[in-house]
Design a protein around this motif. Structure first.
Motif, mmCIF file in Angstrom:
data_model
loop_
_atom_site.group_PDB
_atom_site.id
_atom_site.type_symbol
_atom_site.label_atom_id
_atom_site.label_comp_id
_atom_site.label_asym_id
_atom_site.label_seq_id
_atom_site.Cartn_x
_atom_site.Cartn_y
_atom_site.Cartn_z
ATOM 1 N N UNK A 153 2.141 12.380 -4.264
ATOM 2 C CA UNK A 153 2.206 11.140 -5.050
ATOM 3 C C UNK A 153 0.853 10.738 -5.589
ATOM 4 N N UNK A 154 -0.181 10.889 -4.775
ATOM 5 C CA UNK A 154 -1.529 10.484 -5.175
ATOM 6 C C UNK A 154 -2.069 11.364 -6.303
ATOM 7 N N UNK A 155 -1.866 12.676 -6.185
ATOM 8 C CA UNK A 155 -2.368 13.582 -7.231
ATOM 9 C C UNK A 155 -1.566 13.409 -8.528
ATOM 10 N N UNK A 211 -8.469 -13.288 8.001
ATOM 11 C CA UNK A 211 -8.868 -13.065 6.601
ATOM 12 C C UNK A 211 -8.275 -11.759 6.072
ATOM 13 N N UNK A 212 -8.308 -10.704 6.915
ATOM 14 C CA UNK A 212 -7.749 -9.402 6.489
ATOM 15 C C UNK A 212 -6.233 -9.491 6.282
ATOM 16 N N UNK A 213 -5.584 -10.379 7.020
ATOM 17 C CA UNK A 213 -4.114 -10.450 6.989
ATOM 18 C C UNK A 213 -3.581 -11.384 5.904
ATOM 19 N N UNK A 214 -4.479 -12.001 5.129
ATOM 20 C CA UNK A 214 -4.031 -12.973 4.115
ATOM 21 C C UNK A 214 -3.358 -12.316 2.912
ATOM 22 N N UNK A 215 -3.769 -11.085 2.588
ATOM 23 C CA UNK A 215 -3.255 -10.428 1.380
ATOM 24 C C UNK A 215 -1.777 -10.112 1.475
ATOM 25 N N UNK A 216 -1.138 -9.971 0.320
ATOM 26 C CA UNK A 216 0.296 -9.638 0.302
ATOM 27 C C UNK A 216 0.521 -8.131 0.443
ATOM 28 N N UNK A 217 -0.531 -7.335 0.127
ATOM 29 C CA UNK A 217 -0.393 -5.881 0.201
ATOM 30 C C UNK A 217 -0.793 -5.402 1.601
ATOM 31 N N UNK A 218 0.179 -4.944 2.377
ATOM 32 C CA UNK A 218 -0.073 -4.591 3.782
ATOM 33 C C UNK A 218 -0.993 -3.380 3.934
ATOM 34 N N UNK A 219 -0.966 -2.450 2.957
ATOM 35 C CA UNK A 219 -1.865 -1.295 3.019
ATOM 36 C C UNK A 219 -3.314 -1.749 2.909
ATOM 37 N N UNK A 220 -3.568 -2.680 1.971
ATOM 38 C CA UNK A 220 -4.922 -3.196 1.805
ATOM 39 C C UNK A 220 -5.344 -3.997 3.032
ATOM 40 N N UNK A 221 -4.386 -4.701 3.657
ATOM 41 C CA UNK A 221 -4.689 -5.441 4.882
ATOM 42 C C UNK A 221 -5.083 -4.483 6.016
ATOM 43 N N UNK A 222 -4.346 -3.369 6.128
ATOM 44 C CA UNK A 222 -4.655 -2.381 7.165
ATOM 45 C C UNK A 222 -6.048 -1.801 6.940
ATOM 46 N N UNK A 223 -6.357 -1.484 5.681
ATOM 47 C CA UNK A 223 -7.662 -0.911 5.344
ATOM 48 C C UNK A 223 -8.770 -1.903 5.692
ATOM 49 N N UNK A 277 -4.260 1.660 -6.641
ATOM 50 C CA UNK A 277 -5.190 1.355 -5.539
ATOM 51 C C UNK A 277 -4.535 1.535 -4.169
ATOM 52 N N UNK A 278 -3.306 1.025 -4.024
ATOM 53 C CA UNK A 278 -2.617 1.136 -2.728
ATOM 54 C C UNK A 278 -2.389 2.582 -2.331
ATOM 55 N N UNK A 279 -2.020 3.413 -3.319
ATOM 56 C CA UNK A 279 -1.756 4.825 -3.035
ATOM 57 C C UNK A 279 -3.060 5.551 -2.681
ATOM 58 N N UNK A 280 -4.154 5.185 -3.382
ATOM 59 C CA UNK A 280 -5.466 5.781 -3.058
ATOM 60 C C UNK A 280 -5.870 5.433 -1.638
ATOM 61 N N UNK A 281 -5.676 4.164 -1.272
ATOM 62 C CA UNK A 281 -6.016 3.722 0.079
ATOM 63 C C UNK A 281 -5.144 4.427 1.120
ATOM 64 N N UNK A 282 -3.859 4.564 0.811
ATOM 65 C CA UNK A 282 -2.936 5.227 1.735
ATOM 66 C C UNK A 282 -3.369 6.678 1.974
#
Length: 461
Positions: free
Chosen positions: A171-173, A292-304, A201-206
């Motif tokens: 998926x990323x490539x 602060x990390x958990x405020x975002x709606x995107x859980x992948x970005x929160x995990x990162x 961005x989410x896929x890159x982080x994943x």
């Protein structure tokens, strides 16, 4: 698809199964997608191979599938072609990726030889080498030769991030190549790249997260990954309880055990998102940085965000109570060891994962050796005495090195290193001091981070 993916069943199902599986994949995917997947799978498998070696192998595999999966092809075509491929792998001037285990496989015959060759793979790269070029450089290479650009990107990216699950990598490539082909012909390429990079961005982080996590899982196994995750959270949140953090560490290890080798499309994203929601639910109320990390709606970005949190300042806590002989040698011995090292890591927040991992391995060996000894108490007391002499210095040196690296800029860190070495080694020459400063600075820059490559750093300790 590929002998590699079919080989697990082939021993029981025979040659026809391998051919049918490859042909089914070839017809379902179409030639170009089959070729793309073949580049990715072999670049992951032979992560130390050159582009030319991967290219040779891919051409042969695709040509074999195209010829032998065509309507009316002789049923023996695939077996004969794959035997020729094995013979080519075994020749002295083979153009395929070099592997030291090839000779042993080539001493076997028939299907056993093919399966043996198919099972060979290089150890994954410890430090990803792929660096994304600038937008201008991407477009220049793409316009010069789109096909060669795509092939080289797939090879470099898949060999660098080969521990990420196959569906994540595909998926990323795919989205990256789509972005380049869209933006390089756009009238406003800069705006196009900005928009597309935000969307992926989410896929890159994943990809980054899962490559790191699965590298660690492969190197450590489930039990030690649980411990690694446990101590990492303990250092970020020294106020959290063992009872709160152990279930989260076990849950994370379960996610990696389920998803690192899974070919399910969304396993890693779905399970890791669920894990992040769970961690945020338990820890947000206890720590402002976590909240602060958990405020975002995107859980992948929160995990990162959580995984990138630096260690908290070392708190003032009472001395760690050592587990008793009965606890160490009882059924819950592993649990008490984890608890002791968890509390130790809360009191030494700058000690990197790789040092704590060495302690965990050593404690396992002590339990194994002493709990089966004639006199477990005498054995454990002897080990405790030895640990009492060596452990404080070991922890202090690791804590100091990584603490200074975290707190100072790199030039000041190297200056402090030199001053410290001059005090402990006043007789050393300027040349030797310079070498030691570079060696330790290189170690700190790679191995003091919570996401350090485990096998590489373990060898450097």
């Amino acid at each position: 698809l590929l002998l590699l993916l079919a080989s697990t069943h082939a021993m029981h199902r025979g040659k026809a199964y391998v051919r049918d599986k490859v042909c089914q994949e070839f017809k379902t995917l179409g030639k170009e997608n089959f070729r793309t997947l073949t580049i990715i799978a072999n670049s992951r498998k032979y992560s130390n191979a050159t582009f030319e070696e991967i290219n040779h192998l891919v051409q042969e595999i695709v040509s074999l599938a195209e010829t032998c999966c065509a309507e009316g092809a002789d049923p023996s075509c695939y077996d004969a072609g794959s035997s020729a491929l094995s013979a080519k792998s075994c020749s002295g001037d083979s153009p395929f990726p070099f592997h030291p285990g090839t000779a042993a496989c080539c001493s076997q015959e028939g299907l056993e030889q093919k399966l043996c060759l198919a099972a060979l793979q290089h150890p994954p790269q410890q430090l990803p080498r792929y660096l994304q070029p600038s937008n201008e450089e991407l477009c220049e290479a793409f316009k010069k030769d789109p096909k060669d650009f795509a092939d080289r990107f797939l090879y470099e990216y898949a060999s660098s991030y080969g521990q990420a699950p196959l569906p994540v990598l595909v998926g990323s490539t795919r989205t990256f190549l789509s972005m380049v082909s869209t933006c390089c012909i756009s009238p406003t390429p800069t705006a196009c790249f900005l928009k597309e990079k935000l969307e992926r961005k989410s896929l890159s982080l994943l990809t980054l997260i899962s490559n790191r996590a699965c590298s660690r899982f492969t190197a450590y196994g489930k039990d030690k990954v649980t411990f690694s995750y446990l101590t990492s959270l303990a250092q970020k949140m020294p106020s959290a309880s063992f009872e709160d953090i152990l279930p989260l560490a076990e849950n994370a290890a379960e996610v990696f055990s389920e998803c690192c080798d899974s070919v399910a499309e969304d396993c890693m994203q779905k399970k890791l998102s669920e894990h992040t929601a769970k961690a945020c639910g338990v820890l947000s109320a206890q720590d402002e940085r976590f909240a602060d990390c958990c405020k975002g709606k995107n859980l992948m970005q929160n995990y990162f965000c959580i995984s990138a949190l630096p260690p908290a300042p070392t708190p003032k806590l009472p001395e760690v109570p050592k587990p008793t002989d009965e606890q160490l040698c009882g059924e819950e011995g592993a649990y008490h060891t984890k608890r002791y090292l968890f509390e130790l890591s809360q009191r030494h927040t700058n000690i990197p994962d790789v040092f704590l991992g060495k302690l965990y391995d050593a404690s396992g060996k002590v339990r194994e050796e002493c709990c089966s000894a004639k006199d477990p108490s005498a054995c454990l007391n002897s080990k405790r005495q030895q640990m009492g002499q060596e452990l404080p210095s070991f922890l202090e040196r690791a804590n100091q090195l990584c603490g200074q690296y975290t707190q100072l800029n790199f030039l000041d860190f190297k200056k402090r290193l030199r001053e410290s070495l001059m005090q402990t080694m006043p007789e050393a020459s300027a040349e030797l001091l310079g070498q030691l400063v570079e060696q330790r600075a290189d170690f700190a820059s790679t191995c003091c981070s919570p996401n350090s490559p485990p096998l590489y750093c373990s060898s450097k300790v």
